[in-house]
Design a protein around this motif. Sequence first.
Motif, mmCIF file in Angstrom:
data_model
loop_
_atom_site.group_PDB
_atom_site.id
_atom_site.type_symbol
_atom_site.label_atom_id
_atom_site.label_comp_id
_atom_site.label_asym_id
_atom_site.label_seq_id
_atom_site.Cartn_x
_atom_site.Cartn_y
_atom_site.Cartn_z
ATOM 1 N N VAL A 242 0.838 -1.203 0.000
ATOM 2 C CA VAL A 242 0.000 0.000 0.000
ATOM 3 C C VAL A 242 0.871 1.251 0.000
ATOM 4 C CG1 VAL A 242 -1.637 1.350 1.383
ATOM 5 C CG2 VAL A 242 -1.990 -1.116 1.086
ATOM 6 N N VAL A 243 1.884 1.249 0.833
ATOM 7 C CA VAL A 243 2.773 2.405 0.940
ATOM 8 C C VAL A 243 3.509 2.657 -0.375
ATOM 9 C CG1 VAL A 243 4.953 3.139 1.984
ATOM 10 C CG2 VAL A 243 3.053 2.416 3.428
ATOM 11 N N GLN A 244 3.921 1.602 -1.058
ATOM 12 C CA GLN A 244 4.574 1.776 -2.349
ATOM 13 C C GLN A 244 3.623 2.435 -3.347
ATOM 14 O OE1 GLN A 244 7.720 1.460 -3.172
ATOM 15 N NE2 GLN A 244 7.244 2.159 -5.260
ATOM 16 N N GLY A 245 2.350 2.041 -3.320
ATOM 17 C CA GLY A 245 1.360 2.679 -4.181
ATOM 18 C C GLY A 245 1.176 4.141 -3.844
ATOM 19 N N LEU A 246 1.229 4.481 -2.545
ATOM 20 C CA LEU A 246 1.117 5.882 -2.145
ATOM 21 C C LEU A 246 2.287 6.699 -2.668
ATOM 22 C CD1 LEU A 246 -0.056 5.456 1.574
ATOM 23 C CD2 LEU A 246 -1.461 5.956 -0.424
ATOM 24 N N ARG A 247 3.452 6.120 -2.651
ATOM 25 C CA ARG A 247 4.626 6.829 -3.178
ATOM 26 C C ARG A 247 4.474 7.087 -4.679
ATOM 27 N NH1 ARG A 247 10.150 4.194 -0.942
ATOM 28 N NH2 ARG A 247 10.952 6.037 -2.054
ATOM 29 N N GLU A 248 3.896 6.128 -5.380
ATOM 30 C CA GLU A 248 3.733 6.283 -6.828
ATOM 31 C C GLU A 248 2.664 7.310 -7.167
ATOM 32 O OE1 GLU A 248 2.833 2.318 -7.975
ATOM 33 O OE2 GLU A 248 4.888 1.571 -7.695
ATOM 34 N N ARG A 249 1.674 7.488 -6.306
ATOM 35 C CA ARG A 249 0.577 8.429 -6.573
ATOM 36 C C ARG A 249 0.788 9.783 -5.894
ATOM 37 N NH1 ARG A 249 -2.014 3.481 -5.990
ATOM 38 N NH2 ARG A 249 -2.447 3.831 -3.782
ATOM 39 N N HIS A 250 1.960 10.033 -5.443
ATOM 40 C CA HIS A 250 2.261 11.263 -4.715
ATOM 41 C C HIS A 250 2.102 12.491 -5.620
ATOM 42 C CE1 HIS A 250 5.541 14.038 -2.938
ATOM 43 N NE2 HIS A 250 4.420 14.237 -2.274
ATOM 44 N N THR A 251 1.366 13.469 -5.125
ATOM 45 C CA THR A 251 1.220 14.755 -5.808
ATOM 46 C C THR A 251 1.713 15.838 -4.858
ATOM 47 O OG1 THR A 251 -0.746 13.931 -6.967
ATOM 48 C CG2 THR A 251 -0.371 16.311 -6.981
ATOM 49 N N PRO A 252 2.968 16.242 -4.988
ATOM 50 C CA PRO A 252 3.540 17.165 -4.003
ATOM 51 C C PRO A 252 2.892 18.539 -4.049
ATOM 52 C CG PRO A 252 5.034 16.876 -5.854
ATOM 53 C CD PRO A 252 3.928 15.875 -6.042
ATOM 54 N N THR A 253 2.957 19.231 -2.933
ATOM 55 C CA THR A 253 2.487 20.608 -2.872
ATOM 56 C C THR A 253 3.500 21.518 -3.569
ATOM 57 O OG1 THR A 253 3.642 21.004 -0.784
ATOM 58 C CG2 THR A 253 1.405 20.144 -0.646
ATOM 59 N N GLU A 254 3.042 22.703 -3.928
ATOM 60 C CA GLU A 254 3.967 23.672 -4.531
ATOM 61 C C GLU A 254 5.085 24.029 -3.561
ATOM 62 O OE1 GLU A 254 1.900 27.086 -5.879
ATOM 63 O OE2 GLU A 254 0.662 26.018 -7.349
ATOM 64 N N ARG A 255 4.773 24.015 -2.293
ATOM 65 C CA ARG A 255 5.763 24.377 -1.282
ATOM 66 C C ARG A 255 6.750 23.239 -1.009
ATOM 67 N NH1 ARG A 255 3.883 28.062 2.636
ATOM 68 N NH2 ARG A 255 4.547 26.627 4.276
ATOM 69 N N ARG A 256 6.396 22.034 -1.459
ATOM 70 C CA ARG A 256 7.232 20.853 -1.228
ATOM 71 C C ARG A 256 7.506 20.644 0.260
ATOM 72 N NH1 ARG A 256 8.309 17.653 -5.961
ATOM 73 N NH2 ARG A 256 7.848 19.024 -7.704
ATOM 74 N N ASP A 257 6.505 20.944 1.091
ATOM 75 C CA ASP A 257 6.689 20.780 2.527
ATOM 76 C C ASP A 257 5.807 19.675 3.095
ATOM 77 O OD1 ASP A 257 4.263 22.031 2.210
ATOM 78 O OD2 ASP A 257 4.618 23.616 3.680
ATOM 79 N N ASP A 258 5.203 18.862 2.209
ATOM 80 C CA ASP A 258 4.479 17.699 2.710
ATOM 81 C C ASP A 258 5.487 16.636 3.120
ATOM 82 O OD1 ASP A 258 4.527 15.520 0.260
ATOM 83 O OD2 ASP A 258 4.519 17.591 -0.461
ATOM 84 N N LEU A 259 5.055 15.698 3.941
ATOM 85 C CA LEU A 259 5.974 14.721 4.522
ATOM 86 C C LEU A 259 6.685 13.894 3.463
ATOM 87 C CD1 LEU A 259 7.075 13.387 7.118
ATOM 88 C CD2 LEU A 259 5.156 11.784 6.975
ATOM 89 N N LEU A 260 5.937 13.418 2.468
ATOM 90 C CA LEU A 260 6.546 12.564 1.458
ATOM 91 C C LEU A 260 7.554 13.330 0.606
ATOM 92 C CD1 LEU A 260 6.866 9.855 0.211
ATOM 93 C CD2 LEU A 260 4.655 10.118 -0.942
ATOM 94 N N SER A 261 7.280 14.580 0.296
ATOM 95 C CA SER A 261 8.250 15.393 -0.447
ATOM 96 C C SER A 261 9.544 15.558 0.339
ATOM 97 C CB SER A 261 7.667 16.774 -0.757
ATOM 98 O OG SER A 261 6.652 16.697 -1.733
ATOM 99 N N LEU A 262 9.424 15.808 1.630
ATOM 100 C CA LEU A 262 10.612 15.988 2.467
ATOM 101 C C LEU A 262 11.437 14.707 2.536
ATOM 102 C CD1 LEU A 262 8.918 17.993 5.355
ATOM 103 C CD2 LEU A 262 10.508 18.907 3.662
ATOM 104 N N LEU A 263 10.754 13.564 2.667
ATOM 105 C CA LEU A 263 11.469 12.290 2.731
ATOM 106 C C LEU A 263 12.124 11.960 1.392
ATOM 107 C CD1 LEU A 263 8.879 10.267 4.828
ATOM 108 C CD2 LEU A 263 11.177 10.927 5.568
ATOM 109 N N ASN A 264 11.404 12.214 0.297
ATOM 110 C CA ASN A 264 11.980 11.960 -1.022
ATOM 111 C C ASN A 264 13.212 12.830 -1.264
ATOM 112 O OD1 ASN A 264 10.182 9.963 -1.828
ATOM 113 N ND2 ASN A 264 8.752 11.408 -2.771
ATOM 114 N N ALA A 265 13.146 14.079 -0.827
ATOM 115 C CA ALA A 265 14.296 14.969 -0.996
ATOM 116 C C ALA A 265 15.487 14.467 -0.194
ATOM 117 C CB ALA A 265 13.922 16.388 -0.563
#
Length: 484
Positions: A242-265
Amino acid sequence: MVTKRAGTDALDRGAFEAAHASGGHCPAAAPAAGATAGREVPSAPGKHWLLGHLPLLRRGILPALVELRAAGPVVTVQAGTGSTYVVNDGALAHEILVDKNQVFGKERMIRGFQAATGDGLNTLEWAEHQERRRIVTPAFGRASTAHAAPLICQVAADFARRWPVGTPLEMDREMLKLSADITVRCLFRSEADPDTMSWLATKMSTLSKGVMLRMAAPAWCPPLPTPESIDRWRAKRRVRQVVQGLRERHTPTERRDDLLSLLNAAACPAPGAPGIPSTVVSDELVTFLGVGSETIGVALAWAWHELARNRDLEQAVQREADALFNSGNPLPEKVDEHLPLSTQVVMEALRLYPLPVVPRNALREVTVGGFRFPRGADVLLNLYGIHRDPALHPRPDTFDPYRWAPESARTALRNAYLPYGAGAHRCVAAPFAALSGAIALATLAAQFQLRPADPHCQVRAVAGVVTRPDRLVMTATPRTGKTI
């Protein structure tokens, strides 16, 4: 990149202590010579010559924690050949979590959570924990949380529109679904279908039970291949998918301050900058999806249970919700400022039904509140008992959100209320959890009235990673003319 398991390397611990000694988070511990001057911790009353303190559990774990709280600020409990130091005083718990946190490790907590979450934030200590916390903290800052508020309202409203009316609902499962959906859409900025959310809510208790069993088991005892453990293993694999699917469907915010964006960075750092393995991104998503969603989801379930038992309080929450959601006006910029009572209801649910205990282990001999803790001591911080201490909370067994109102919140002391822990390991997601809990409660209260499916059924609290209801079945009835 940190490659050592934090908390297992004495040199790493020493470097961490030295680096943070002057920062207020980890003040230098008292020298070993001072530790020997402490008093011996007394044994809890009621010890049986053969069974030790097992008779304390005759009525269950939670009543035992209340009984132990009345026994003194700290007592030892014996089960088998080992002794556990149970801390029942809020000031001593705060001293362990904040003032002397570098002297106490998280061995049992790490052992419990690692099987379920991998190398997530809950399983880290020392410098590694501080670095991971630095990565994710911007997702829970004031600006990020404020930007997430309108989306939290939307997610809760979408959930309300799908809610079956007049059907008996298991409230802890329903609120876990809502809490997980808020986490996925607002914190991760991803999507999952309702069936997946429903499955996650069903399996959270299964995974949570596994965490508790591993915490309680001796370090040398391997997991046994029982049908329950096999079910937990399968659930863990499915959660990873499930988590892998969430990573694939990630739509980051313009600010890139959502949790997944921060972890990906952090997983793809600039040249020369420290980073984290890609697998750790999934570990952290599992951690926040599981632990974070369960804490606030179960608190919401308890909130509905208590509101149904107090009609005046329920109506006050409804009036507050109507003013925000049923007035026809656009949402204000700071939604949380318009939900003081809803916020207090969730706070009170977390007081009355908190994480029952927080485990720690003494890394060396140390005194706490004048009591001597030997090296290697197993320690349990009795949050359930501390939150029901009448000296800190008048009428401790009464659900009273007004105790948190600004004009009467004298009991809101740092030593009296620890639902998110304290110190360097305080839950980093606490601001997001508080906001999402209040919004979720008010959104549903603006549209529904909830009543027990069986008014004669007594709901019992059960100890786990969180304090859950054994069976809380309620029916949602639309409030006349109230829609979102």
